[in-house]
Motif scaffolding. Sequence first.
Motif, PDB file in Angstrom:
ATOM      1  N   MET A  20       0.836  -1.205   0.000  1.00 39.14           N
ATOM      2  CA  MET A  20       0.000   0.000   0.000  1.00 39.14           C
ATOM      3  C   MET A  20       0.868   1.252   0.000  1.00 39.14           C
ATOM      4  O   MET A  20       0.633   2.194  -0.775  1.00 39.14           O
ATOM      5  CB  MET A  20      -0.928  -0.008   1.211  1.00 39.14           C
ATOM      6  N   ASP A  21       1.877   1.279   0.881  1.00 34.87           N
ATOM      7  CA  ASP A  21       2.720   2.471   0.999  1.00 34.87           C
ATOM      8  C   ASP A  21       3.555   2.702  -0.250  1.00 34.87           C
ATOM      9  O   ASP A  21       3.694   3.844  -0.722  1.00 34.87           O
ATOM     10  CB  ASP A  21       3.657   2.328   2.209  1.00 34.87           C
ATOM     11  N   VAL A  24       0.292   1.545  -3.856  1.00 32.98           N
ATOM     12  CA  VAL A  24      -1.117   1.924  -4.006  1.00 32.98           C
ATOM     13  C   VAL A  24      -1.345   3.404  -3.758  1.00 32.98           C
ATOM     14  O   VAL A  24      -1.928   4.101  -4.610  1.00 32.98           O
ATOM     15  CB  VAL A  24      -2.006   1.073  -3.084  1.00 32.98           C
ATOM     16  N   TYR A  25      -0.922   3.922  -2.596  1.00 31.49           N
ATOM     17  CA  TYR A  25      -1.182   5.334  -2.310  1.00 31.49           C
ATOM     18  C   TYR A  25      -0.565   6.257  -3.367  1.00 31.49           C
ATOM     19  O   TYR A  25      -1.226   7.198  -3.828  1.00 31.49           O
ATOM     20  CB  TYR A  25      -0.679   5.708  -0.915  1.00 31.49           C
ATOM     21  N   GLU A  28      -2.781   6.574  -6.556  1.00 31.66           N
ATOM     22  CA  GLU A  28      -4.121   7.160  -6.540  1.00 31.66           C
ATOM     23  C   GLU A  28      -4.205   8.388  -7.440  1.00 31.66           C
ATOM     24  O   GLU A  28      -5.120   8.508  -8.273  1.00 31.66           O
ATOM     25  CB  GLU A  28      -4.513   7.512  -5.097  1.00 31.66           C
ATOM     26  N   ILE A  85      -7.166  -3.346   5.436  1.00 32.45           N
ATOM     27  CA  ILE A  85      -6.067  -2.569   4.858  1.00 32.45           C
ATOM     28  C   ILE A  85      -6.428  -2.104   3.450  1.00 32.45           C
ATOM     29  O   ILE A  85      -6.225  -0.935   3.096  1.00 32.45           O
ATOM     30  CB  ILE A  85      -4.762  -3.402   4.851  1.00 32.45           C
ATOM     31  N   THR A  86      -6.984  -2.994   2.629  1.00 32.08           N
ATOM     32  CA  THR A  86      -7.344  -2.592   1.265  1.00 32.08           C
ATOM     33  C   THR A  86      -8.472  -1.567   1.270  1.00 32.08           C
ATOM     34  O   THR A  86      -8.585  -0.762   0.346  1.00 32.08           O
ATOM     35  CB  THR A  86      -7.750  -3.803   0.407  1.00 32.08           C
ATOM     36  N   ARG A  88      -8.644   1.009   2.932  1.00 32.19           N
ATOM     37  CA  ARG A  88      -8.104   2.360   3.061  1.00 32.19           C
ATOM     38  C   ARG A  88      -7.978   3.046   1.698  1.00 32.19           C
ATOM     39  O   ARG A  88      -7.918   4.273   1.619  1.00 32.19           O
ATOM     40  CB  ARG A  88      -6.747   2.312   3.757  1.00 32.19           C
ATOM     41  N   SER A  89      -7.911   2.264   0.636  1.00 26.87           N
ATOM     42  CA  SER A  89      -7.914   2.813  -0.724  1.00 26.87           C
ATOM     43  C   SER A  89      -8.901   1.996  -1.552  1.00 26.87           C
ATOM     44  O   SER A  89      -8.522   1.185  -2.390  1.00 26.87           O
ATOM     45  CB  SER A  89      -6.514   2.743  -1.351  1.00 26.87           C
ATOM     46  N   ALA A  93      -7.049  -0.582  -4.187  1.00 29.01           N
ATOM     47  CA  ALA A  93      -6.440  -1.757  -3.547  1.00 29.01           C
ATOM     48  C   ALA A  93      -7.228  -3.047  -3.752  1.00 29.01           C
ATOM     49  O   ALA A  93      -6.616  -4.084  -4.058  1.00 29.01           O
ATOM     50  CB  ALA A  93      -6.221  -1.480  -2.064  1.00 29.01           C
ATOM     51  N   THR A  97      -5.573  -6.323  -5.930  1.00 27.03           N
ATOM     52  CA  THR A  97      -5.336  -7.640  -5.348  1.00 27.03           C
ATOM     53  C   THR A  97      -6.362  -8.677  -5.805  1.00 27.03           C
ATOM     54  O   THR A  97      -6.395  -9.792  -5.277  1.00 27.03           O
ATOM     55  CB  THR A  97      -5.362  -7.542  -3.816  1.00 27.03           C
ATOM     56  N   ARG A 276      -8.823   5.463   7.376  1.00 29.51           N
ATOM     57  CA  ARG A 276      -8.294   6.490   6.464  1.00 29.51           C
ATOM     58  C   ARG A 276      -8.885   7.853   6.822  1.00 29.51           C
ATOM     59  O   ARG A 276      -8.178   8.872   6.816  1.00 29.51           O
ATOM     60  CB  ARG A 276      -8.635   6.124   5.010  1.00 29.51           C
TER      61      ARG A 276
END
Length: 404
Positions: A20-21, A24-25, A28, A85-86, A88-89, A93, A97, A276
Amino acid sequence: MDFAYDARTEELRGRLLAFMDEYVYPAEQVAHEQRARLASPWETPRVVEELKAEARRQGLWNLFLPDAEHGAGLTNLQYAPLAEITGRSPQLAPTATNCAAPDTGNMEVLAQFADEAQKKQWLEPLLAGEIRSAFAMTEPDVASSDATNITTHIEREGDEYVVTGRKWYISGAMNPDCRIFIVMGKTDPDGEDLRRQQSMVLVPRDTPGVTVDRAMQVFGYEDHYHGGHAEVTFDHARVPVTHLIGEEGGGFAIAQARLGPGRIHHCMRLIGMAERAIELMCRRAVSRNAFGKALAQQGVVHNWIADARVTVEQLRLLVLKTAWLMDTVGNRGAHTEIQAIKIATPRAVVDIIDRAIQLHGAGGVSQDFPLAELYAGARTLMIADGPDEVHQRSLARREIKKYL
């Protein structure tokens, strides 16, 4: 009940958080810019395909599917913190996945109820992320919160089923990669048992008589990343009888089997959306001043953040308990808890996101922050997969029955 994450969950959490870090972020904003240059808003931005390739390379793929033959083989309790976790986006995300609705529910249906030929033709390319799919149940002309109301006809004529009806808010149907619809309709509209009138059939998107009429907006959003939500007409669309999923009259039961995991997956991701929102709220609070001091020093902001944290911790425990029950006593045994989280989670997360929007002022309702889109998604889940009132009715009946 032990809710400590086991070694495999911790290992996957670490890898997913890093993914993610690192990927993914940062993607965006890139995805937003790429989409603006596409010929069609329904095409997939290049960066999304890059994310999918990287997630698959890292083994962060099909995490939702407990079937070890087709998926990661995780329990609901193991998957819950990963789905959070996914969440959050939520636009990137889950798709990255291969854990995005409606494909997740459709893959579960195919894995559980499809025959080998159907699995070969449709499940395998879905598992590989090569195609997308849609689930066609909701209709515009009836109260679809009661699934026995649906009016789409699935009539057998010789070696074919003829599908006639109109559906709407069919998620994923606008995506050009959507190749297959799982359609719920009535094969026995006059049957005495209202829950044995329905069946499900596989209808390829390119079947003559299938028309994707228009995209449906949600609070003004078209939800491009999930392939939109469409109104679809089936006008005497013919498919072979081999496209029946399971048996005639089994559609209602299949729908219930599909919706149980779908509901908890939504709630897992909703907790990530709330996290988030809390993060954005805190960052905003320490970076802005009003009336001579930082927002983070304002008492009302303290209350919002504290209440949000307490609420998220409560919701997470309830979702984990539900996941544990689904793993240990099955979906039927966890029925009350599934309904409880479906009632509690969306409404609480809507409130948290609403506070975060308020703290951001005009920015909160703008496209510069994800909050408005998070709000639209969370608010919609008070309706999707059964509106709150249906779950309240059923849950209350079960409670009252103990005293009759």
